[in-house]
Each structure stands twice: as C-alpha cells, then as structure tokens.
Design a protein around this motif. Structure first.
Motif, PDB file in Angstrom:
ATOM      1  N   THR A   1       0.828  -1.213   0.000  1.00 18.90           N
ATOM      2  CA  THR A   1       0.000   0.000   0.000  1.00 18.90           C
ATOM      3  C   THR A   1       0.859   1.258   0.000  1.00 18.90           C
ATOM      4  N   LEU A   2       1.884   1.293   0.849  1.00 17.56           N
ATOM      5  CA  LEU A   2       2.724   2.481   0.949  1.00 17.56           C
ATOM      6  C   LEU A   2       3.520   2.717  -0.324  1.00 17.56           C
ATOM      7  N   ASN A   3       3.907   1.647  -1.001  1.00 12.12           N
ATOM      8  CA  ASN A   3       4.616   1.815  -2.261  1.00 12.12           C
ATOM      9  C   ASN A   3       3.715   2.415  -3.330  1.00 12.12           C
ATOM     10  N   ILE A   4       2.469   1.990  -3.360  1.00 15.34           N
ATOM     11  CA  ILE A   4       1.511   2.557  -4.322  1.00 15.34           C
ATOM     12  C   ILE A   4       1.277   4.034  -4.024  1.00 15.34           C
ATOM     13  N   LEU A   5       1.097   4.375  -2.735  1.00 14.55           N
ATOM     14  CA  LEU A   5       0.867   5.767  -2.357  1.00 14.55           C
ATOM     15  C   LEU A   5       2.100   6.623  -2.628  1.00 14.55           C
ATOM     16  N   GLY A   6       3.279   6.079  -2.333  1.00 13.06           N
ATOM     17  CA  GLY A   6       4.495   6.866  -2.433  1.00 13.06           C
ATOM     18  C   GLY A   6       5.030   7.034  -3.835  1.00 13.06           C
ATOM     19  N   HIS A   7       4.743   6.078  -4.707  1.00  9.80           N
ATOM     20  CA  HIS A   7       5.327   6.109  -6.048  1.00  9.80           C
ATOM     21  C   HIS A   7       4.296   5.987  -7.160  1.00  9.80           C
ATOM     22  N   LYS A   8       3.020   6.106  -6.820  1.00 10.62           N
ATOM     23  CA  LYS A   8       1.927   5.910  -7.786  1.00 10.62           C
ATOM     24  C   LYS A   8       2.168   4.654  -8.640  1.00 10.62           C
ATOM     25  N   SER A   9       2.663   3.604  -7.976  1.00 11.14           N
ATOM     26  CA  SER A   9       2.963   2.353  -8.677  1.00 11.14           C
ATOM     27  C   SER A   9       1.698   1.712  -9.217  1.00 11.14           C
ATOM     28  N   LYS A  10       1.812   1.096 -10.355  1.00  7.70           N
ATOM     29  CA  LYS A  10       0.686   0.395 -10.972  1.00  7.70           C
ATOM     30  C   LYS A  10       0.509  -0.978 -10.332  1.00  7.70           C
ATOM     31  N   ASN A  11      -0.710  -1.454 -10.372  1.00  7.13           N
ATOM     32  CA  ASN A  11      -1.028  -2.765  -9.814  1.00  7.13           C
ATOM     33  C   ASN A  11      -0.130  -3.842 -10.415  1.00  7.13           C
ATOM     34  N   ARG A  12       0.078  -3.765 -11.718  1.00  6.26           N
ATOM     35  CA  ARG A  12       0.849  -4.820 -12.391  1.00  6.26           C
ATOM     36  C   ARG A  12       2.302  -4.846 -11.919  1.00  6.26           C
ATOM     37  N   CYS A  13       2.852  -3.667 -11.547  1.00  5.39           N
ATOM     38  CA  CYS A  13       4.233  -3.624 -11.051  1.00  5.39           C
ATOM     39  C   CYS A  13       4.320  -4.229  -9.660  1.00  5.39           C
ATOM     40  N   VAL A  14       3.370  -3.866  -8.801  1.00  7.49           N
ATOM     41  CA  VAL A  14       3.396  -4.370  -7.427  1.00  7.49           C
ATOM     42  C   VAL A  14       3.186  -5.879  -7.409  1.00  7.49           C
ATOM     43  N   ARG A  15       2.257  -6.361  -8.217  1.00  7.78           N
ATOM     44  CA  ARG A  15       2.007  -7.804  -8.204  1.00  7.78           C
ATOM     45  C   ARG A  15       3.224  -8.565  -8.733  1.00  7.78           C
TER      46      ARG A  15
ATOM     47  N   VAL B   1       3.667  22.024   4.343  1.00  9.78           N
ATOM     48  CA  VAL B   1       3.038  20.724   4.553  1.00  9.78           C
ATOM     49  C   VAL B   1       2.569  20.129   3.235  1.00  9.78           C
ATOM     50  N   PHE B   2       1.927  20.955   2.401  1.00  6.70           N
ATOM     51  CA  PHE B   2       1.473  20.446   1.100  1.00  6.70           C
ATOM     52  C   PHE B   2       2.655  20.007   0.239  1.00  6.70           C
ATOM     53  N   GLY B   3       3.754  20.773   0.298  1.00  6.33           N
ATOM     54  CA  GLY B   3       4.936  20.395  -0.473  1.00  6.33           C
ATOM     55  C   GLY B   3       5.480  19.054  -0.030  1.00  6.33           C
ATOM     56  N   THR B   4       5.579  18.861   1.289  1.00  4.61           N
ATOM     57  CA  THR B   4       6.064  17.589   1.825  1.00  4.61           C
ATOM     58  C   THR B   4       5.123  16.448   1.480  1.00  4.61           C
ATOM     59  N   LEU B   5       3.820  16.695   1.616  1.00 10.84           N
ATOM     60  CA  LEU B   5       2.820  15.659   1.350  1.00 10.84           C
ATOM     61  C   LEU B   5       2.905  15.181  -0.090  1.00 10.84           C
ATOM     62  N   ASN B   6       2.935  16.118  -1.034  1.00  6.50           N
ATOM     63  CA  ASN B   6       2.960  15.752  -2.460  1.00  6.50           C
ATOM     64  C   ASN B   6       4.282  15.116  -2.854  1.00  6.50           C
ATOM     65  N   ASN B   7       5.364  15.520  -2.192  1.00  2.00           N
ATOM     66  CA  ASN B   7       6.659  14.935  -2.509  1.00  2.00           C
ATOM     67  C   ASN B   7       6.786  13.516  -1.976  1.00  2.00           C
ATOM     68  N   ARG B   8       6.166  13.254  -0.831  1.00  4.62           N
ATOM     69  CA  ARG B   8       6.230  11.916  -0.255  1.00  4.62           C
ATOM     70  C   ARG B   8       5.293  10.947  -0.972  1.00  4.62           C
ATOM     71  N   PHE B   9       4.078  11.385  -1.235  1.00  5.05           N
ATOM     72  CA  PHE B   9       3.072  10.487  -1.803  1.00  5.05           C
ATOM     73  C   PHE B   9       2.771  10.906  -3.243  1.00  5.05           C
TER      74      PHE B   9
END
Length: 314
Positions: free
Chosen positions: A67-81, A201-209
């Motif tokens: 879950t955190l990888n998807i949130l942090g890197h906008k990873s696709k389902n196919r990559c995570v699986r 805060v918004f800058g940090t939030l968008n950079n992290r996730f």
C-alpha cells in the motif's frame, strides 16, 4: 509441482521484503517513503488495534509495504504484483481497505463519471479541491466552529476566515533593514510566516506520496480516501520520526512569496452560507474589523519592542 513453485515464490517474496526493510540504509525510505522505525511502529499499531490482520498468505507487513509503495510512487497494480509475486486481485484487495481516516487548498487530480465531471472542473482541470488546516508544527488538523483560519489572498475575509490585507506589499524579513512601516505590512508579514507552514506541509505531502500528483484510476470514494490516508500517514510520520528527511527538506521549509496580489474582495459573495448579500457584506466587515484589531495589537507590541513605543506609521 505447484507446491514447489509456491515455496519458491514465498521465499522470493520474503527475500524481497527483507531487501526493502534491511537493505541499504535508505532502502526503506526510498521504497515506502518512511523510515524503518516509523514503519515498525505503524505495523504494530495497525495489528494491535485490529485495523489490519495477517491473512493466511499475506502478513500485515506485506500489506502495508504494498500500500505504501503505491501511495508513495503511484505504482501500478501490475508492477506491485510482479514485485511481490501476487495476483492483481490480491494487490487491489489490500490497497482498497478502508483508510484511517492556517488553512489552504490544494488540487488533486480526479477521475469521475462523465455526469459528475462538471462539478469538479476548474481552471486546473478535473480535481478534488482539498481544503486543509494544519498546526504550526505541521500536523494536519480540523478546527471547529468559533475559531478562525488564516487563508491566502484567494479567499475573502469573512466569517471564520482571515486573509491578508489586499494590495499591501511587505518584506519577509523584519530585521534586515527593511522593517515594516505600518500595521498592515506587519500583519501581512506575520500572516505569511504562519501560512508558510501549510504551504510547506502540502509540499512535503505531495513529494512523499506521488499518487497525489497522478491521474487516478480508482473509484472516486477511494480517491477521497487516498487523500485522507496520506494526510494521516503524514501526521504519523511527523509524530514518530522527527528526523525524517522529507520533513526536514529545506525545499519545503521556505517562506512563501512576500507580496500579496492586488485584488478587491468588495463584490465577492460567499455561496457556502445561507445569507443574503447584505448579510454577507456585514459579516465580512465585522471580520475585517477583527483583523484590524489584531493588526493594531501586534503593531503596538512590535513598536514597544523595536521602536521605543512610537506607533507612527508610514
């Protein structure tokens, strides 16, 4: 044969998770956007409060990492699986769990059914217009009625909202030879100093996730949950890991622009309240007076400290 393949997959999966968690010093931060210590605490909280449970095949640790990888890197389902040797259905199931769920707004790209697009279309495209408040120590929070918000020049001063003075130029540094010469400039300076927290805060939030910067492909209720989940995770990391590199990144800890746009809010109408235009005007005037009172109080205090009590303005 299937059993042998299953054991190999499980061993490969365990090794992959161990490389994330116990690899290079920054492996965990790079992959799930938080340090290993914060991750251990998060996993413990989720398990101890029965917010997540080990399933027969997928541990809480693996559920969180996916879950955190998807949130942090906008990873696709196919990559995570592929990384975890899981089915797409498994990845989707654990990502779409219900999330635990100074003022400013930010826009997060949204994808909606065609019949709802008009409601969410603005000058930045189709977005969630996210309104948030935070504390000076950069935690997202919610302020109840009876309090007021500091908001930028895009908002009018009205009930519960205090914006800076319109068209008043000011300098970000009080003691660099460009000291404020009147209460309005001083008020805008102090206002900017506080409001820079929410920008940071918004800058940090968008950079992290990074998922917040991507065109989403989830149902809209899930898109809303993603924003809330990322905000809660930000708070969690801020509390448990003061040394987090993204929280201390100077790029997101600078003061915001030192000039306020020349705008006029005389004819602005607040459509969020059931009031006549006259009532709204009276309410705005009341809160402008409140702003003036604050400005005068901090000006007097400033002059007492730095100008021998002389309150003459220029």
């Amino acid at each position: 044969m299937v059993q042998i393949r299953g054991k190999k997959d499980e061993r490969a999966r365990i090794e992959y998770i161990e490389r994330i968690y116990n690899g290079f010093s920054d492996s965990c931060v790079n992959y799930i956007r938080m340090g290993s210590g914060a991750f251990v605490k998060l996993a413990s909280i989720m398990r101890n409060n029965s917010l997540l449970k080990d399933s027969r095949n997928v541990t809480v640790k693996e559920q969180l990492i996916m879950t955190l990888n998807i949130l942090g890197h906008k990873s696709k389902n196919r990559c995570v699986r592929s990384h975890f040797i899981r089915s797409g259905e498994t990845v989707s199931r654990y990502f779409n769990k219900d999330c635990i769920g100074m003022i400013d707004g930010t826009h997060v790209d949204a994808m909606l059914p065609i019949n709802l697009v008009a409601r969410f279309r603005g000058h930045k495209g189709v977005t969630q217009n996210v309104l948030a408040a935070c504390t000076p120590n950069k935690l997202f929070t919610y302020v109840l009625a009876g309090k007021y918000y500091l908001c930028d020049a895009g908002y009018p001063t009205m009930q519960g909202f205090i914006s800076p003075y319109q068209g008043v130029r000011y300098h970000l540094k009080e003691h660099s030879g460009k000291t404020p010469k009147n209460r309005r400039k001083l008020f805008n300076l102090r206002h900017s100093s506080l409001r820079s927290k929410i920008e940071s805060v918004f800058g940090t939030l968008n950079n992290r996730f990074k998922i917040l910067c991507a065109k989403p492909h989830f149902p809209f209720p899930i898109q809303v949950d993603i924003v809330l989940a990322c905000s809660v995770l930000h708070n969690f990391i801020t509390i448990v890991d003061l040394s987090d590199e993204l929280l201390n990144d100077d790029q997101f800890n600078k003061d915001i622009d030192g000039e306020v746009a020349f705008e006029n809010d005389t004819n602005l109408v607040d459509f969020t309240q059931n009031q006549t235009q006259r009532e709204q005007t009276e309410s705005r005037n009341e809160w402008k007076t409140f702003r003036d009172d604050i400005a005068w109080a901090i000006w007097v205090d400033y002059c007492d400290k730095y100008n021998h009590g002389v309150t003459i303005e220029t």
